[in-house]
Design a protein around this motif. Sequence first.
Motif, PDB file in Angstrom:
ATOM      1  N   GLN A  74      36.148  38.445  33.783  1.00  0.00           N
ATOM      2  CA  GLN A  74      35.150  39.440  34.175  1.00  0.00           C
ATOM      3  C   GLN A  74      33.759  38.807  34.255  1.00  0.00           C
ATOM      4  O   GLN A  74      32.984  39.119  35.156  1.00  0.00           O
ATOM      5  CB  GLN A  74      35.127  40.598  33.173  1.00  0.00           C
ATOM      6  N   GLU A  75      33.461  37.940  33.318  1.00  0.00           N
ATOM      7  CA  GLU A  75      32.167  37.278  33.328  1.00  0.00           C
ATOM      8  C   GLU A  75      32.018  36.381  34.556  1.00  0.00           C
ATOM      9  O   GLU A  75      30.959  36.342  35.179  1.00  0.00           O
ATOM     10  CB  GLU A  75      32.019  36.461  32.044  1.00  0.00           C
ATOM     11  N   GLU A  77      33.563  36.816  37.443  1.00  0.00           N
ATOM     12  CA  GLU A  77      33.463  37.680  38.621  1.00  0.00           C
ATOM     13  C   GLU A  77      32.072  38.287  38.763  1.00  0.00           C
ATOM     14  O   GLU A  77      31.607  38.530  39.876  1.00  0.00           O
ATOM     15  CB  GLU A  77      34.506  38.788  38.556  1.00  0.00           C
TER      16      GLU A  77
END
Length: 158
Positions: A74-75, A77
């Motif tokens: 997530q980081e 992305e």
Amino acid sequence: FAITGVSIGLFNPNFMWCHIQPGPVECWYDPEIPCRFLDTIWNFSFTFSLGWILLTFAVIVVTNTLICLFVRRQEKEMEKYRTRRVASEQLKDMEKKTSYARTVFVQSMFYVGAFFLCWLGTAFFVNEYITGVEPHPWQDLYVCVFNPLQGFFNAFVY
């Protein structure tokens, strides 16, 4: 699974507590008294005692690994949504700070470490009980000290 063990008569008193062992207790000392589950008791002990501890170890390691990988992904992305100016300013700040994924990883490792610290002694203790090896007195002390401290360690981690 404890209900299954009780329903088939696996739990019998021993010197310290009620645990999975052949019964009745006198059958260990008196050859005239037949023992139930004498040949298969070690399989039951592994399944109902040590097997669950090892399964819990595996589940905790796998789930914490998946959480860390998810946060890291997530980081990564989210980096594409930063502008160049903001990204360069944040890059300076990131050099000073650690990333969110790293923070989650460190906290996850503390949790896994606290869990292993508290329950590894019990796993060794149960394994020695199953194999018939007499545990060392320090193992009793280790289990008695660290098992109750799991909540304290979890509060310390979080």
